[in-house]
Design a protein around this motif. Sequence first.
Motif, PDB file in Angstrom:
ATOM      1  N   ASN A 242       0.750  -1.126  -0.047  1.00 56.66           N
ATOM      2  CA  ASN A 242       0.002  -0.066  -0.053  1.00 56.66           C
ATOM      3  C   ASN A 242       0.816   1.102  -0.027  1.00 56.66           C
ATOM      4  OD1 ASN A 242      -2.147  -2.048   0.298  1.00 56.66           O
ATOM      5  ND2 ASN A 242      -1.768  -1.742   2.702  1.00 56.66           N
TER       6      ASN A 242
ATOM      7  N   VAL B 286       3.254  -0.271   4.590  1.00 52.11           N
ATOM      8  CA  VAL B 286       3.908  -1.075   5.121  1.00 52.11           C
ATOM      9  C   VAL B 286       5.068  -1.511   4.601  1.00 52.11           C
ATOM     10  CG1 VAL B 286       4.184  -3.260   6.662  1.00 52.11           C
ATOM     11  CG2 VAL B 286       1.909  -2.172   6.260  1.00 52.11           C
TER      12      VAL B 286
ATOM     13  N   ALA C   2       7.317  -4.044   4.217  1.00 56.55           N
ATOM     14  CA  ALA C   2       7.664  -5.259   4.672  1.00 56.55           C
ATOM     15  C   ALA C   2       8.799  -5.850   4.532  1.00 56.55           C
ATOM     16  CB  ALA C   2       6.315  -6.325   4.000  1.00 56.55           C
TER      17      ALA C   2
ATOM     18  N   SER D  82       6.937  -9.050  11.483  1.00 57.74           N
ATOM     19  CA  SER D  82       8.636  -8.848  11.180  1.00 57.74           C
ATOM     20  C   SER D  82       8.643  -9.015   9.695  1.00 57.74           C
ATOM     21  CB  SER D  82       9.501  -9.677  11.750  1.00 57.74           C
ATOM     22  OG  SER D  82       9.102 -10.990  11.664  1.00 57.74           O
TER      23      SER D  82
ATOM     24  N   LYS E  21       8.449 -12.227   7.859  1.00 50.90           N
ATOM     25  CA  LYS E  21       8.764 -13.717   7.587  1.00 50.90           C
ATOM     26  C   LYS E  21       7.980 -14.402   6.489  1.00 50.90           C
ATOM     27  CE  LYS E  21       7.847 -15.027  11.721  1.00 50.90           C
ATOM     28  NZ  LYS E  21       7.167 -13.834  12.414  1.00 50.90           N
ATOM     29  N   SER E  22       6.597 -14.143   6.596  1.00 53.09           N
ATOM     30  CA  SER E  22       5.685 -14.766   5.715  1.00 53.09           C
ATOM     31  C   SER E  22       5.856 -13.802   4.284  1.00 53.09           C
ATOM     32  CB  SER E  22       4.214 -14.727   5.999  1.00 53.09           C
ATOM     33  OG  SER E  22       4.072 -15.291   7.072  1.00 53.09           O
TER      34      SER E  22
ATOM     35  N   GLU F 198       5.458 -21.613   9.311  1.00 53.56           N
ATOM     36  CA  GLU F 198       4.633 -21.943  10.716  1.00 53.56           C
ATOM     37  C   GLU F 198       3.614 -23.271  10.179  1.00 53.56           C
ATOM     38  OE1 GLU F 198       3.267 -18.935  12.845  1.00 53.56           O
ATOM     39  OE2 GLU F 198       4.235 -17.457  11.599  1.00 53.56           O
TER      40      GLU F 198
ATOM     41  N   HIS G  27       7.664 -20.081  15.513  1.00 49.78           N
ATOM     42  CA  HIS G  27       7.764 -19.225  16.496  1.00 49.78           C
ATOM     43  C   HIS G  27       8.448 -20.131  17.688  1.00 49.78           C
ATOM     44  CE1 HIS G  27       6.094 -15.352  15.660  1.00 49.78           C
ATOM     45  NE2 HIS G  27       5.083 -16.071  14.847  1.00 49.78           N
TER      46      HIS G  27
END
Lengths: 270, 312, 342
Positions: free
Chosen positions: A12, A19, A21, A43, A45-46, A174, A207
């Motif tokens: 955006n 953000v 990212a 943070s 990761k994805s 995850e 995590h």
Amino acid sequence: MLELKCLHKTFNPGTPDEVKALSGVNLTIADGSFTVILGTNGSGKSTLLNAVAGTFIVDSGSITLNGKDITFMPEHGRAAYIGRVFQNPFSGTAPDMTIAENLAIASMRGKKRRFLSALSRGAMREFYERVKALNMGLEERLDNNIGSLSGGQRQALTLLMACWNRPDLLLLDEHTAALDPKTAAKVLELTKNYIEKDRLTAFMVTHSMQQAVNLGERIIMVYKGKIIHDFSGAEKKSLKAKDLYELFEDIKRRELIDPATSEILKANYV
Amino acid sequence: MNLLLGTFTIGFILSLLAAGVLISFRIFNFADITAEGSLALGASTAAVLITSGAFGPAAALLISALAGAAAGVLTGVLHTKFKINALLAGILVMTALYSVNLHVMGKSNIALMNEETVFTSFNRLLSISESANKTVLILGFPASVKEAAAAALAFILASSGGALLYWFLGTELGAAMRATGNCPQMAAALGVNTELMIIAGLSIANAFAALSGALLASYQGFADVQMGIGMLVWGLASVIIGETLVRDKSVGFAITSAIMGSIFFRLLVAIALRFGMNPNDMKLMTALFVLAALVLPRIYKGGGRFAGAAVK
Amino acid sequence: MYSPAEYSKKIIYSLSKLAPALALIFCASAVLLLFSAAPVNRSQIAKFAIVCYSDTPISEDGVRGIKDGLKKHGYEENRNYKARVYSAHSDSAALNGIIDAVISEEFDLIFTISTPALQAALKKIKKTPIIFSSTGDPVGAGAGESFTRHAANVTGICSLSDFSGMINLVGEIAPAAQKIGTIFCPSEINSVLYKQRLEKAALEKGIKLEAVAASTAGEVADAAESLCAGRGVEIICQIADNLSAASFTAIIKASAAARIPVFGFVGSDAKHGAALSYAKDYYQGGIDSANLAARILKGESPAGMPFEYISKTTLIINKKAALSGGLKIPESVCRRADSIIE
Ligand SMILES: Nc1ncnc2c1ncn2[C@@H]1O[C@H](COP(=O)(O)OP(=O)(O)OP(=O)(O)O)[C@@H](O)[C@H]1O
Ligand SMILES: [Mg+2]
């Protein structure tokens, strides 16, 4: 070998929801290595995994897999080299299709799909054998819709599907987080087996500090879209869960100081 | 008997439309209204080709289906490449098709009274004379041979259309298409070009709708630019009524149930008309049928289930 | 892959799943079959079907005309004949169902109103006499090769407007007029036909026709504006189609602002602000088809009965509207008018 050079991604841009990212990720992953990624919520990761998988095209930087520049390759093109398992067990399988049909789609990853029956006799036999190897009794339910299975069963199948044709890179986001401890352990066990058996290059987000310490040969810690720690070799081996917790505490302390103050501190003391 | 045969003929012809609606509605989870335009496009194209005399009636059907497929591609491209909401993309293409159909026909209505259509060709194949109105006894009821032949042809076409769709959805490509609608994230992760699949799927769906329109025009003897209006609802009604009657959603049953739904729905309409229902109430009745089909299973669920639930 | 036992299991499963649907279809078929095969009310009373495609005032006038016309020949509804009126609400599939129902009811005569109703009937009904009313172009619709050579069981009343009559009126009222205009709807077959006929009739008198297309009710106002602006149109002769009939006031509004008079082909046009209307009387069309019906009921064959035009064209003059459009209607025309709105 996977090489990420100076990856940037802003969601955006130019809006109040902007953000950053990914802000300048550089990373090289050797063939056959198992890397664990840690980081606080949000943070990046994805986002990092999605950038590699091609869910979106990065704003700048380059992604090279086995010498091939895949920066602008569409997601379905990259899928030929990359296997993925998501955090959400519902994302990795088509619920209203049978186990066999799901496997059939996975078995064609990276191949040309044809006007030939997806569930040929030979294919069914192979599905049966490989599902049997999961030891979950699912081989007798190949004709059942996947939607009727439990999350753990679905996740195990997703893993099987991701590794069906040996991927050059396995991305695990995850993938045990939504499972109960026992099922999670089982899926993790399977993951380890696949990675070891096929000597896969794997990239796993977690995590769990304990998982990070126990698994893999490299730990990367991500913070605000950047890699802030990178442990491998002997250093990784000597790492304890306790050390990782401390690093997290450190991040939290940093977060308490707001960015403006840190700017002033930098200007005055550095 | 002729009334029954006519009802079955229309039911089978419109079951092809239902098969198309099944693809968009049940695989991609949205009702593609392009089908209304495609139905009229199929009818217009077939009418023009048939009256021009340059193509045989079978070739005319095939080309009509291709025209419908092209319309579907357009909707698919608008939706996937230009990120236009699927419903809106369908509405846009349907609206545009209205003008296209006028241009195809050059006017708004073409009569096919004494032209060679698939139905007359089929009659010739069976050596049934067009002019002599012979009757036979079916189950002891007198029936026009021509009506019986038309119903038989419609049945053959509907079941081969259904079989073709069943075969396709069972292929590697067909499975990938279904996965695209069912779980796009999974499909993409497994290397399925989801955009291409949506485009291809909509094109198949609209080819079915166009084929249905071409057959309807051949059967009823004219193509009219307004033919498609309201047809999506018929198609949806068939799919939903079929699903209610056949409670198994696997591919084969879904296709069979759409065809059966189309037949059953037509029968209800015919009975209502025959029993002297005020035709003004027909649309209301349609809505009530569909509502009943949607609501009854919910009520029914509380009670028993049909026997033989899970024999595999 | 499957053993015979598994196959039979599968078949049993399929049948059990399909059984309810099959049973319902079977029952519905049986009901339909038995009901349609049941001996039809064999009373001596005649039965007529009237099939309409859409629900418009034109259809309603036609139906009324047919019934009143039949009365003139001694047929009283529910006394010595029964009539059923069907409307397909502009739905093709429903129209076919209606025709099937009509066939199984074994009517003595079938009236159709509007083109698609005629076409659907033509395709399936080869014996029972069909009488159409208000079909603009029966030859184009496939009812025959010409008004005299046509399908054996078909005859009827053609509703084509009297275009040369209208052009003659233009010549009498505004002898200097060079250019007339109309709005037409490309998706209505009759609208396109009427436009062409009007153009031809006008050209014969050396008058040019400006035609502007509109496809939806929303476009009519724009089309009217465009017709009135700078095209040199002196009189709007609005042809009769469903679209312009539905949005006629939009045409009147635009023309009044530009002070261009409107001549209409629909009877109600003069009442709604046209300077005059010169209209085929659809009610009369119904009466005319009832006349044909009476001949058939007396034993004449439709095969030998040529198609006819609606016998009456009604001239209505709206003097106020004509004046505000800058026209003075000559006394000779006023004398011929069926009615005059002051
Ligand atoms: N598609 C998107 N659109 C907008 N913002 C996004 C999008 N995807 C991620 N973000 C934002 O990017 C940042 C990083 O998100 P990401 O999902 O990568 O975090 P994460 O490290 O995986 O966190 P978690 O541990 O909670 O899964 C977050 O602030 C998130 O809100
Ligand atoms: Mg995440």
